[in-house]
Design a protein around this motif. Structure first.
Motif, PDB file in Angstrom:
ATOM      1  N   ARG A 191     -12.123  14.304  -1.023  1.00 48.51           N
ATOM      2  CA  ARG A 191     -11.956  12.850  -1.173  1.00 48.51           C
ATOM      3  C   ARG A 191     -11.578  12.141   0.130  1.00 48.51           C
ATOM      4  O   ARG A 191     -11.029  11.044   0.098  1.00 48.51           O
ATOM      5  CB  ARG A 191     -10.906  12.520  -2.236  1.00 48.51           C
ATOM      6  CG  ARG A 191     -11.098  13.182  -3.581  1.00 48.51           C
ATOM      7  CD  ARG A 191     -12.313  12.684  -4.293  1.00 48.51           C
ATOM      8  NE  ARG A 191     -12.364  13.165  -5.677  1.00 48.51           N
ATOM      9  CZ  ARG A 191     -13.455  13.194  -6.419  1.00 48.51           C
ATOM     10  NH1 ARG A 191     -14.613  12.766  -5.907  1.00 48.51           N
ATOM     11  NH2 ARG A 191     -13.427  13.632  -7.655  1.00 48.51           N
ATOM     12  N   ASN A 192     -11.914  12.720   1.260  1.00 45.40           N
ATOM     13  CA  ASN A 192     -11.500  12.108   2.523  1.00 45.40           C
ATOM     14  C   ASN A 192     -12.171  10.762   2.777  1.00 45.40           C
ATOM     15  O   ASN A 192     -11.545   9.850   3.325  1.00 45.40           O
ATOM     16  CB  ASN A 192     -11.793  13.061   3.682  1.00 45.40           C
ATOM     17  CG  ASN A 192     -10.843  14.228   3.709  1.00 45.40           C
ATOM     18  OD1 ASN A 192      -9.687  14.091   4.050  1.00 45.40           O
ATOM     19  ND2 ASN A 192     -11.338  15.409   3.323  1.00 45.40           N
ATOM     20  N   GLY A 193     -13.433  10.629   2.414  1.00 41.49           N
ATOM     21  CA  GLY A 193     -14.109   9.357   2.601  1.00 41.49           C
ATOM     22  C   GLY A 193     -13.465   8.248   1.786  1.00 41.49           C
ATOM     23  O   GLY A 193     -13.222   7.142   2.287  1.00 41.49           O
ATOM     24  N   LEU A 194     -13.164   8.536   0.532  1.00 43.89           N
ATOM     25  CA  LEU A 194     -12.509   7.551  -0.324  1.00 43.89           C
ATOM     26  C   LEU A 194     -11.146   7.172   0.232  1.00 43.89           C
ATOM     27  O   LEU A 194     -10.765   5.992   0.242  1.00 43.89           O
ATOM     28  CB  LEU A 194     -12.358   8.100  -1.744  1.00 43.89           C
ATOM     29  CG  LEU A 194     -13.636   8.367  -2.535  1.00 43.89           C
ATOM     30  CD1 LEU A 194     -13.293   8.969  -3.900  1.00 43.89           C
ATOM     31  CD2 LEU A 194     -14.456   7.090  -2.721  1.00 43.89           C
ATOM     32  N   VAL A 195     -10.398   8.153   0.698  1.00 44.92           N
ATOM     33  CA  VAL A 195      -9.063   7.890   1.247  1.00 44.92           C
ATOM     34  C   VAL A 195      -9.167   7.071   2.538  1.00 44.92           C
ATOM     35  O   VAL A 195      -8.400   6.121   2.742  1.00 44.92           O
ATOM     36  CB  VAL A 195      -8.308   9.208   1.494  1.00 44.92           C
ATOM     37  CG1 VAL A 195      -7.044   8.967   2.320  1.00 44.92           C
ATOM     38  CG2 VAL A 195      -7.951   9.874   0.166  1.00 44.92           C
ATOM     39  N   ALA A 196     -10.103   7.408   3.398  1.00 46.34           N
ATOM     40  CA  ALA A 196     -10.261   6.683   4.665  1.00 46.34           C
ATOM     41  C   ALA A 196     -10.605   5.222   4.423  1.00 46.34           C
ATOM     42  O   ALA A 196     -10.072   4.323   5.085  1.00 46.34           O
ATOM     43  CB  ALA A 196     -11.340   7.354   5.516  1.00 46.34           C
ATOM     44  N   ARG A 197     -11.490   4.973   3.473  1.00 49.09           N
ATOM     45  CA  ARG A 197     -11.874   3.584   3.195  1.00 49.09           C
ATOM     46  C   ARG A 197     -10.741   2.823   2.501  1.00 49.09           C
ATOM     47  O   ARG A 197     -10.577   1.625   2.705  1.00 49.09           O
ATOM     48  CB  ARG A 197     -13.173   3.566   2.395  1.00 49.09           C
ATOM     49  CG  ARG A 197     -14.375   4.039   3.222  1.00 49.09           C
ATOM     50  CD  ARG A 197     -15.681   3.937   2.475  1.00 49.09           C
ATOM     51  NE  ARG A 197     -15.845   4.928   1.432  1.00 49.09           N
ATOM     52  CZ  ARG A 197     -16.313   6.169   1.617  1.00 49.09           C
ATOM     53  NH1 ARG A 197     -16.633   6.592   2.839  1.00 49.09           N
ATOM     54  NH2 ARG A 197     -16.460   7.008   0.597  1.00 49.09           N
ATOM     55  N   ALA A 198      -9.944   3.520   1.699  1.00 44.59           N
ATOM     56  CA  ALA A 198      -8.775   2.880   1.094  1.00 44.59           C
ATOM     57  C   ALA A 198      -7.746   2.525   2.159  1.00 44.59           C
ATOM     58  O   ALA A 198      -7.102   1.470   2.099  1.00 44.59           O
ATOM     59  CB  ALA A 198      -8.153   3.793   0.033  1.00 44.59           C
ATOM     60  N   ALA A 199      -7.575   3.390   3.153  1.00 44.75           N
ATOM     61  CA  ALA A 199      -6.645   3.106   4.244  1.00 44.75           C
ATOM     62  C   ALA A 199      -7.118   1.907   5.056  1.00 44.75           C
ATOM     63  O   ALA A 199      -6.309   1.063   5.472  1.00 44.75           O
ATOM     64  CB  ALA A 199      -6.488   4.331   5.129  1.00 44.75           C
ATOM     65  N   GLU A 200      -8.418   1.829   5.296  1.00 42.63           N
ATOM     66  CA  GLU A 200      -8.967   0.652   5.973  1.00 42.63           C
ATOM     67  C   GLU A 200      -8.639  -0.605   5.177  1.00 42.63           C
ATOM     68  O   GLU A 200      -8.220  -1.632   5.741  1.00 42.63           O
ATOM     69  CB  GLU A 200     -10.480   0.791   6.134  1.00 42.63           C
ATOM     70  CG  GLU A 200     -11.150  -0.408   6.794  1.00 42.63           C
ATOM     71  CD  GLU A 200     -12.660  -0.303   6.807  1.00 42.63           C
ATOM     72  OE1 GLU A 200     -13.258  -0.563   7.865  1.00 42.63           O
ATOM     73  OE2 GLU A 200     -13.248   0.023   5.752  1.00 42.63           O
ATOM     74  N   ARG A 201      -8.788  -0.544   3.870  1.00 41.63           N
ATOM     75  CA  ARG A 201      -8.466  -1.678   2.998  1.00 41.63           C
ATOM     76  C   ARG A 201      -7.000  -2.078   3.163  1.00 41.63           C
ATOM     77  O   ARG A 201      -6.678  -3.270   3.255  1.00 41.63           O
ATOM     78  CB  ARG A 201      -8.771  -1.292   1.542  1.00 41.63           C
ATOM     79  CG  ARG A 201      -8.220  -2.248   0.484  1.00 41.63           C
ATOM     80  CD  ARG A 201      -8.598  -1.787  -0.911  1.00 41.63           C
ATOM     81  NE  ARG A 201      -9.975  -2.136  -1.203  1.00 41.63           N
ATOM     82  CZ  ARG A 201     -10.346  -3.231  -1.881  1.00 41.63           C
ATOM     83  NH1 ARG A 201      -9.431  -4.074  -2.328  1.00 41.63           N
ATOM     84  NH2 ARG A 201     -11.600  -3.492  -2.106  1.00 41.63           N
ATOM     85  N   ILE A 202      -6.109  -1.104   3.193  1.00 46.31           N
ATOM     86  CA  ILE A 202      -4.679  -1.401   3.332  1.00 46.31           C
ATOM     87  C   ILE A 202      -4.404  -2.135   4.637  1.00 46.31           C
ATOM     88  O   ILE A 202      -3.638  -3.106   4.665  1.00 46.31           O
ATOM     89  CB  ILE A 202      -3.867  -0.098   3.242  1.00 46.31           C
ATOM     90  CG1 ILE A 202      -3.851   0.423   1.801  1.00 46.31           C
ATOM     91  CG2 ILE A 202      -2.431  -0.308   3.739  1.00 46.31           C
ATOM     92  CD1 ILE A 202      -3.233   1.797   1.640  1.00 46.31           C
ATOM     93  N   VAL A 203      -5.013  -1.694   5.720  1.00 44.09           N
ATOM     94  CA  VAL A 203      -4.787  -2.349   7.009  1.00 44.09           C
ATOM     95  C   VAL A 203      -5.299  -3.788   6.978  1.00 44.09           C
ATOM     96  O   VAL A 203      -4.621  -4.712   7.444  1.00 44.09           O
ATOM     97  CB  VAL A 203      -5.465  -1.568   8.150  1.00 44.09           C
ATOM     98  CG1 VAL A 203      -5.331  -2.332   9.477  1.00 44.09           C
ATOM     99  CG2 VAL A 203      -4.856  -0.181   8.290  1.00 44.09           C
ATOM    100  N   LEU A 204      -6.471  -4.000   6.432  1.00 45.83           N
ATOM    101  CA  LEU A 204      -7.052  -5.343   6.402  1.00 45.83           C
ATOM    102  C   LEU A 204      -6.214  -6.297   5.554  1.00 45.83           C
ATOM    103  O   LEU A 204      -6.045  -7.468   5.908  1.00 45.83           O
ATOM    104  CB  LEU A 204      -8.488  -5.287   5.872  1.00 45.83           C
ATOM    105  CG  LEU A 204      -9.493  -4.560   6.776  1.00 45.83           C
ATOM    106  CD1 LEU A 204     -10.830  -4.404   6.069  1.00 45.83           C
ATOM    107  CD2 LEU A 204      -9.674  -5.303   8.103  1.00 45.83           C
ATOM    108  N   ILE A 205      -5.663  -5.790   4.455  1.00 44.18           N
ATOM    109  CA  ILE A 205      -4.822  -6.623   3.600  1.00 44.18           C
ATOM    110  C   ILE A 205      -3.466  -6.862   4.258  1.00 44.18           C
ATOM    111  O   ILE A 205      -3.003  -7.998   4.395  1.00 44.18           O
ATOM    112  CB  ILE A 205      -4.622  -5.970   2.217  1.00 44.18           C
ATOM    113  CG1 ILE A 205      -5.952  -5.794   1.486  1.00 44.18           C
ATOM    114  CG2 ILE A 205      -3.682  -6.815   1.350  1.00 44.18           C
ATOM    115  CD1 ILE A 205      -5.852  -4.939   0.228  1.00 44.18           C
ATOM    116  N   GLY A 206      -2.827  -5.770   4.655  1.00 44.25           N
ATOM    117  CA  GLY A 206      -1.466  -5.862   5.161  1.00 44.25           C
ATOM    118  C   GLY A 206      -1.348  -6.598   6.473  1.00 44.25           C
ATOM    119  O   GLY A 206      -0.290  -7.169   6.785  1.00 44.25           O
ATOM    120  N   SER A 207      -2.417  -6.646   7.250  1.00 46.65           N
ATOM    121  CA  SER A 207      -2.399  -7.329   8.544  1.00 46.65           C
ATOM    122  C   SER A 207      -2.455  -8.837   8.401  1.00 46.65           C
ATOM    123  O   SER A 207      -2.165  -9.570   9.346  1.00 46.65           O
ATOM    124  CB  SER A 207      -3.606  -6.887   9.363  1.00 46.65           C
ATOM    125  OG  SER A 207      -4.799  -7.341   8.733  1.00 46.65           O
ATOM    126  N   GLY A 208      -2.857  -9.307   7.234  1.00 45.58           N
ATOM    127  CA  GLY A 208      -3.032 -10.735   7.044  1.00 45.58           C
ATOM    128  C   GLY A 208      -4.450 -11.219   7.265  1.00 45.58           C
ATOM    129  O   GLY A 208      -4.748 -12.387   7.017  1.00 45.58           O
TER     130      GLY A 208
END
Length: 274
Positions: A191-208
């Motif tokens: 599940r590394n691809g799913l996790v990597a894309r979820a982490a990208e999502r977190i950065v985009l949201i959390g950064s504002g």
């Protein structure tokens, strides 16, 4: 490029790579345009929910479960077959990402462990921890050489250090590096691809940049296609200036396509068609 600047903030010099500053500015303009849509003032929760669904569908497609959007809406059983399990994992990760924002900057490795546990939804001992020596990663889309367990652990610590230290680099650049590094490392057994894309999502949201999660990059990554995705990732893994710039540009296009998707949803809602 100042070596002092690079040492103090390793991500900051990436903005100077060819085309990166322009990509950052273009994405900012595109995202702001969606946030300025009149529908967003009244129905932002609906747009966010729809974006999460479409983002999950896009991420799952890149992990081998390329389902029509209506099939994702219709299904209630996501545990009966491999593709359904992949789709279920993607849906859970999109739902979980927003709950981990406060933890991410303090303990990114803890968040990554949690994401893997959510994706797998099992209590197997290998779930939620990085690969050990001799263990392999199951990520069919990515055929880059797999770093060994020691290198993976060291680079994960380095990535975590970058996140906790903070950076002046734009959110797009940070998100692209987090995504690319996790896919290059494939730290978990699955599940590394799913996790990597979820982490990208977190950065985009959390950064504002995308605080309401209405510009799903996963939609854009899927629309650009698996071949373009893996080619751009190979550029990131090469570590060259050209390759890094190409990967960041690819991620920029993905976010822009996600924004376009949500703009279409806004227009449909405005017409009363959705």
């Amino acid at each position: 490029m100042s070596t002092t600047r690079a040492a103090a903030d390793p991500l900051a010099p990436l903005v100077d790579l060819p085309g990166v500053a322009e990509a950052v500015e273009s994405v900012r303009t595109t995202v702001d345009r969606v946030y300025g849509h009149r529908v967003m003032r009244r129905r932002s929760n609906e747009i966010s929910s729809e974006a999460a669904l479409r983002g999950a569908r896009g991420s799952a497609a890149l992990s081998g479960a390329d389902w029509a959007l209506e099939e994702v809406r219709r299904r209630t059983d996501f545990g009966s077959e491999p593709e359904a399990q992949t789709m279920g994992a993607a849906l859970r990760l999109c739902a979980e990402a927003g709950q981990l924002l406060s933890i991410w900057k303090q303990s990114p490795l803890r968040v990554l462990a949690r994401l893997h546990m959510v994706a797998e939804a099992t209590e197997a001992p290998e779930v939620g921890r990085p690969r050990l020596a001799g263990e392999v990663a199951d990520e069919p889309l990515v055929d880059l050489p797999l770093p060994d367990a020691d290198e993976t652990a060291a680079r994960l610590e380095g990535l975590a250090g970058l996140i906790t230290a903070g950076s002046s680099a734009p959110a797009l650049v940070t998100a692209a590096v987090v995504h690319g590094e996790l896919l290059a490392l494939r730290p978990f057994g699955s599940r590394n691809g799913l996790v990597a894309r979820a982490a990208e999502r977190i950065v985009l949201i959390g950064s504002g940049l995308d605080p309401k999660a209405i510009c799903p990059a996963e939609v854009g990554h899927a629309e650009l296609g698996a071949e373009a995705y893996t080619r751009a990732l190979a550029g990131y893994a090469s570590g060259t200036a050209e390759g890094m710039a190409a990967w960041i540009g690819h991620c920029a296009r993905a976010v822009a396509l996600g924004a376009r998707e949500s703009t279409a949803v806004c227009e449909a809602l405005q017409r009363g068609a959705a």
